[in-house]
Design an enzyme around this catalytic site. Structure first.
Site, mmCIF file in Angstrom:
data_model
loop_
_atom_site.group_PDB
_atom_site.id
_atom_site.type_symbol
_atom_site.label_atom_id
_atom_site.label_comp_id
_atom_site.label_asym_id
_atom_site.label_seq_id
_atom_site.Cartn_x
_atom_site.Cartn_y
_atom_site.Cartn_z
ATOM 1 N N LYS A 112 0.841 -1.201 0.000
ATOM 2 C CA LYS A 112 0.000 0.000 0.000
ATOM 3 C C LYS A 112 0.878 1.254 0.000
ATOM 4 C CE LYS A 112 -4.328 1.361 0.283
ATOM 5 N NZ LYS A 112 -5.349 0.928 -0.676
ATOM 6 N N LYS A 199 -2.646 -13.018 -7.973
ATOM 7 C CA LYS A 199 -3.649 -13.801 -7.243
ATOM 8 C C LYS A 199 -5.080 -13.473 -7.688
ATOM 9 C CE LYS A 199 -5.301 -13.290 -2.796
ATOM 10 N NZ LYS A 199 -5.337 -13.155 -1.360
ATOM 11 N N LYS A 202 -11.017 -10.607 -4.908
ATOM 12 C CA LYS A 202 -12.386 -10.092 -4.960
ATOM 13 C C LYS A 202 -12.443 -8.770 -5.727
ATOM 14 C CE LYS A 202 -13.688 -11.874 -0.419
ATOM 15 N NZ LYS A 202 -13.480 -11.522 0.981
HETATM 16 P P1 AMP Z 1 -10.166 -12.898 1.621
HETATM 17 O O1 AMP Z 1 -10.890 -12.984 0.331
HETATM 18 O O2 AMP Z 1 -8.867 -12.170 1.465
HETATM 19 O O3 AMP Z 1 -10.979 -12.452 2.780
HETATM 20 O O4 AMP Z 1 -9.748 -14.395 1.963
HETATM 21 C C1 AMP Z 1 -10.571 -15.346 2.577
HETATM 22 C C2 AMP Z 1 -9.866 -16.674 2.588
HETATM 23 O O5 AMP Z 1 -9.691 -17.174 1.248
HETATM 24 C C3 AMP Z 1 -8.455 -16.588 3.181
HETATM 25 O O6 AMP Z 1 -8.145 -17.780 3.878
HETATM 26 C C4 AMP Z 1 -7.600 -16.389 1.962
HETATM 27 O O7 AMP Z 1 -6.268 -16.687 2.151
HETATM 28 C C5 AMP Z 1 -8.302 -17.312 0.953
HETATM 29 N N1 AMP Z 1 -8.067 -16.827 -0.407
HETATM 30 C C6 AMP Z 1 -8.325 -15.605 -0.900
HETATM 31 N N2 AMP Z 1 -7.954 -15.515 -2.199
HETATM 32 C C7 AMP Z 1 -7.426 -16.731 -2.519
HETATM 33 C C8 AMP Z 1 -6.870 -17.279 -3.711
HETATM 34 N N3 AMP Z 1 -6.757 -16.579 -4.841
HETATM 35 N N4 AMP Z 1 -6.449 -18.566 -3.664
HETATM 36 C C9 AMP Z 1 -6.559 -19.300 -2.546
HETATM 37 N N5 AMP Z 1 -7.068 -18.840 -1.394
HETATM 38 C C10 AMP Z 1 -7.496 -17.572 -1.366
#
Ligand code: AMP
Ligand code: TRP
Length: 335
Positions: A112, A199, A202
């Site tokens: 950031k 990666k 969202k």
């Molecule tokens: P977040 O979307 O960052 O709140 O992530 C929620 C959960 O999903 C966490 O355990 C993240 O590490 C996992 N996660 C998010 N994006 C990915 C991705 N592209 N591949 C695998 N796991 C993910």
């Protein structure tokens, strides 16, 4: 029986990265009869400015998706972070055990800073301090492990450090929790479809990079069809030389339960077009079921699911915070 904690931030819609990296893993643990604490991190969703209507909607949607994917509130302690006030209370107490340098070294903060050219007057404070809230989320429930994706490992390291500090400085007995990361090759990090070096997330401006759990079946098909591959037309797992196709193999593996090797064998005489069709099919078959479950869930179902374990969760959380407060020397006459 192991105690496990896991959470998903209430920003944006859930995608197949979240499903493979977190939810699918939770479903396995649920079947093993471990004690699971699973929550929507709505306070984390406030880290970057967000419309109140949106965070409310996201929180409900994630609870519904957890249920639609198969989490059973009779087996799993499902909750919303802000409903358990002890998260914010422990967060402050833990902040007294950290220093600013430690937080400034976190990858997300550093990213950031680079993006915003070190302008601390525009970077929200939450970006710096939110890892402490995550540590609080975990230690409140004194788990053996935490289910997270690879990107969260640094926060689990901080959790271990602070648990040790609490134990050493204040004569407490917190377990030192382990990060439990999806083992399947690459499954802990699903990459963006059109940009397999980054990666899947969202909040991606390129909408074809991410398959959301609530995408229409046509969109899923289109996104897989337009996923970036290479010119070799050989289905072989090699994340360095063939990041696009390797990512698709990982996705297929997660949805089909076949190993990488089995997939390479199955498609050894095939081509990318056919392989992509197969991937679309397995994803669509699964998401169809999830979407159908999702559409049947009502607000009342959410309320009931959240009510089921609320008292017990609160009791466990309050017990942890009270112990910390007492040993930190705070008066505890009201409890
Ligand atoms: P977040 O979307 O960052 O709140 O992530 C929620 C959960 O999903 C966490 O355990 C993240 O590490 C996992 N996660 C998010 N994006 C990915 C991705 N592209 N591949 C695998 N796991 C993910
Ligand atoms: N920060 C995590 C993420 O972005 C979500 C999260 C918040 C979490 N608190 C947690 C995950 C506690 C596991 C345990 O993925």
């Amino acid at each position: 029986m192991k105690r496990i904690v896991s959470g998903i931030t209430a920003t944006g819609n859930l995608h197949i990265g979240n499903y493979i990296g977190a939810i699918q893993y939770l479903l396995k643990e649920q079947d093993k009869n471990n004690e699971l604490f699973v929550f929507v991190a709505d306070l984390h969703g406030l880290t970057i400015p967000i419309d109140p209507k949106l965070i409310n909607q996201n929180t409900k949607e994630i609870i519904k998706l957890y249920l639609a994917c198969g989490l059973d509130p009779k087996k799993v302690k499902l909750f919303v972070q802000s409903e358990i006030k002890e998260h914010t209370e422990l967060f402050y107490l833990l902040s007294t055990l950290t220093n600013i340098g430690q937080l400034e070294r976190m990858t997300q903060y550093k990213d950031k800073m680079i993006k915003q050219k070190n302008k601390t007057n525009v970077i929200p404070t939450g970006i710096l301090i939110y890892p402490i809230l995550m540590v609080a989320d975990i230690l409140l429930y004194n788990p053996d492990s935490v289910i997270v994706g690879q990107d969260q490992k640094q926060h689990i390291e901080l959790t271990k450090l602070l648990a040790q500090k609490l134990n050493n400085n204040y004569d407490l007995k917190f377990k030192i929790p382990e990060a439990q990361i999806v083992k399947k090759e690459g499954g802990s990090k699903i990459m963006a479809l059109r940009n397999p070096e980054g990666k899947m997330s969202k909040s991606d401006n390129e909408k074809n990079n991410t398959i959301f759990l609530l995408d229409s079946l046509e969109d899923i098909n289109k996104k897989i069809t337009t996923a970036l591959t290479d010119s070799e037309n050989k289905i072989k797992y090699d994340p360095i030389k063939k990041p696009g196709i390797s990512n698709l193999i990982t996705i297929y593996s997660a949805f089909s339960n076949l190993s990488i090797k089995e997939i390479e064998d199955k498609f050894k005489d095939s081509n990318y077009k056919n392989f992509k069709e197969e991937i679309s099919n397995v994803i669509i078959n699964r998401l169809k079921i999830i979407q159908s479950n999702f559409s049947k869930l009502t607000d009342k179902d959410i309320k009931e699911a959240l009510k089921l374990n609320r008292d017990e969760i609160k009791k466990i959380a309050a017990n942890s915070v009270n112990k910390v407060k007492k040993n930190m020397g705070l008066l505890n006459y009201v409890n």
